[in-house]
Design an enzyme around this catalytic site. Structure first.
Site, PDB file in Angstrom:
ATOM      1  N   GLU A   4       0.475  -4.372  11.193  1.00  0.00           N
ATOM      2  CA  GLU A   4       0.140  -2.955  11.047  1.00  0.00           C
ATOM      3  C   GLU A   4       1.058  -2.209  12.010  1.00  0.00           C
ATOM      4  OE1 GLU A   4      -1.790  -1.403   8.897  1.00  0.00           O
ATOM      5  OE2 GLU A   4      -3.894  -2.001   9.043  1.00  0.00           O
ATOM      6  N   ARG A  19      -3.276   4.681  -2.133  1.00  0.00           N
ATOM      7  CA  ARG A  19      -3.163   3.339  -1.509  1.00  0.00           C
ATOM      8  C   ARG A  19      -2.909   2.241  -2.545  1.00  0.00           C
ATOM      9  NH1 ARG A  19      -5.656  -0.044   2.787  1.00  0.00           N
ATOM     10  NH2 ARG A  19      -6.719  -1.838   1.894  1.00  0.00           N
ATOM     11  N   GLU A  51       1.734   3.871   2.953  1.00  0.00           N
ATOM     12  CA  GLU A  51       2.210   3.344   4.236  1.00  0.00           C
ATOM     13  C   GLU A  51       3.740   3.349   4.259  1.00  0.00           C
ATOM     14  OE1 GLU A  51      -1.875   0.718   4.114  1.00  0.00           O
ATOM     15  OE2 GLU A  51      -0.002  -0.369   4.420  1.00  0.00           O
ATOM     16  N   HIS A  76       2.467  -3.434   6.879  1.00  0.00           N
ATOM     17  CA  HIS A  76       1.548  -2.326   6.575  1.00  0.00           C
ATOM     18  C   HIS A  76       1.601  -1.282   7.692  1.00  0.00           C
ATOM     19  CE1 HIS A  76      -1.135  -4.368   3.500  1.00  0.00           C
ATOM     20  NE2 HIS A  76      -0.408  -5.372   3.925  1.00  0.00           N
ATOM     21  N   HIS A 101       0.871  -1.198   0.000  1.00  0.00           N
ATOM     22  CA  HIS A 101       0.000   0.000   0.000  1.00  0.00           C
ATOM     23  C   HIS A 101       0.900   1.237   0.000  1.00  0.00           C
ATOM     24  CE1 HIS A 101      -3.492  -2.525   1.762  1.00  0.00           C
ATOM     25  NE2 HIS A 101      -3.629  -2.392   0.447  1.00  0.00           N
TER      26      HIS A 101
HETATM   27  N1  LIG Z   1      -4.964  -9.653   4.544  1.00  0.00           N
HETATM   28  C1  LIG Z   1      -5.778  -8.705   5.282  1.00  0.00           C
HETATM   29  C2  LIG Z   1      -5.162  -8.380   6.640  1.00  0.00           C
HETATM   30  C3  LIG Z   1      -6.070  -7.422   7.382  1.00  0.00           C
HETATM   31  C4  LIG Z   1      -6.258  -6.101   6.677  1.00  0.00           C
HETATM   32  C5  LIG Z   1      -4.954  -5.370   6.504  1.00  0.00           C
HETATM   33  C6  LIG Z   1      -5.142  -3.930   6.021  1.00  0.00           C
HETATM   34  C7  LIG Z   1      -3.807  -3.298   5.911  1.00  0.00           C
HETATM   35 SE1  LIG Z   1      -3.890  -1.457   5.356  1.00  0.00          SE
HETATM   36  C8  LIG Z   1      -5.863  -3.884   4.666  1.00  0.00           C
HETATM   37  O1  LIG Z   1      -5.360  -4.477   3.706  1.00  0.00           O
HETATM   38  O2  LIG Z   1      -6.928  -3.266   4.608  1.00  0.00           O
HETATM   39 ZN   LIG Z   2      -1.956  -1.561   4.115  1.00  0.00          ZN
HETATM   40 ZN   LIG Z   3      -3.330  -0.434   7.288  1.00  0.00          ZN
END
Ligand SMILES: NCCCCC[C@@H](C[SeH])C(=O)O
Ligand SMILES: [Zn+2]
Ligand SMILES: [Zn+2]
Length: 307
Positions: A269, A125, A70, A195, A67
């Site tokens: 995250e 993103r 990030e 992320h 993304h």
């Molecule tokens: N594989 C999905 C893990 C949980 C969501 C992670 C977040 C990171 Se910005 C997303 O992809 O929206």
């Molecule tokens: Zn992400």
């Molecule tokens: Zn995120």
């Protein structure tokens, strides 16, 4: 000095120079692998860290920058490589990990998007692919993998931030990662996708509320990692399966890697919890990366001890 280099964010061009120089400075330990190219034909480079030629060595995969906005994520991949090269044989944990595992690091999985955040829109993103029948650009690469693709938690509308793409692995970036992991699935034991933000240590599934067969093992790993971060850095990370801890998110790289057979699969995250969000100041890079490093070490050491 090198410490300031790793406490700053770097443009895509700088990161490509860094990849090249890191390989040249460490010819015996670092190999650069071109695994594919982005929609706009930028190279997708993986660095392979390998300190010895032990037979049947397993591997860990870390990808950053899926993304674009990030920025702490690619910063962590650079940080991890530098730490590994600098502290191998000095720090017991990283020495133990590297003696037993090769590490494949993809510093920028989404180079077109990352470049776009440096030149045009800091809050971008997705990737930068064009979608037929609309002016809207980009697919959410973390909804484009073949894991319950485009079900609840993704959108089939190209103008949304969670657009799943025309079909699973429709994007060249997704294809490059999926192809590489498919061809290395027997040696890759750990999958990590980095992320930001919200300080969470997540594992599959995010595409469904169902639990994995090794749910309790994965929970124990992230729980211990979060406890160590709390103890060492006085910072709080929540943890658990993605669907229960953050939101339903199908088509994710971690769920896909898990279903491929990589049973230790995680999404981190990183910092922070919203004060700066994606705009984490450079002065916070060091602490954010040290917290993530401690989590990676905790998980990798537990896998090394199991095998
Ligand atoms: N594989 C999905 C893990 C949980 C969501 C992670 C977040 C990171 Se910005 C997303 O992809 O929206
Ligand atoms: Zn992400
Ligand atoms: Zn995120």
């Amino acid at each position: 000095s090198s410490s300031t280099f790793y406490e700053r964010y770097h443009s895509l061009e700088d990161i490509y120079f860094w990849i090249n120089r890191t390989q040249q400075d460490n010819p015996d330990t670092v190999k650069v692998i071109l695994i594919g190219s982005s929609f706009e034909k930028r190279p997708l480079y993986v660095l392979k860290l390998s300190v010895n030629n032990r037979p049947n060595k397993k591997a860990m995969w870390i990808d950053c920058g899926i993304h674009a906005r990030e920025w702490i994520s690619p910063a962590f991949c650079l940080w991890f490589v530098q730490y590994s090269l600098s502290f191998y044989q000095l720090n017991e944990d990283i020495t133990n990990i590297l003696d037993n595992m090769d590490v494949y690091i993809l510093p920028v999985l989404n180079p077109d998007g990352y470049h776009y955040t440096w030149t045009t829109n800091r809050m971008w993103r997705k990737n930068r692919s064009t979608n037929r029948g609309t002016k809207c650009i980009g697919v959410d690469l973390n909804r484009n993998f073949d894991a319950n693709w485009c079900t609840e938690g993704a959108s089939d509308q190209p103008c949304t931030e969670i657009y799943c793409g025309a079909f699973p692995e429709s994007e060249p970036e997704t294809q490059a990662v999926a192809d590489f992991l498919r061809s290395h699935k027997d040696i890759v034991q750990i999958y990590l996708s980095i992320h930001s933000y919200s300080q969470m240590l997540l594992f599959p599934y995010s595409c469904t509320l169902e639990e994995t067969e090794n749910h309790s093992e994965l929970l124990e790993m992230v729980q211990e990692a979060a406890q160590k971060i709390q103890r060492h850095y006085r910072n709080i990370y929540t943890y658990g399966s993605g669907a229960k801890t953050i939101y339903l998110a199908p088509g994710g790289s971690d769920d896909w890697a898990y279903k491929l057979g990589i049973k230790y699969s995680f999404t981190f995250e990183l910092q922070d919890r919203g004060r700066y969000g994606f705009l984490l100041p450079p002065s916070h890079i060091s602490k954010a990366c040290n917290e993530a490093l401690l989590a990676v070490k905790t998980i990798a050491l537990k896998v090394v001890e199991k095998t």
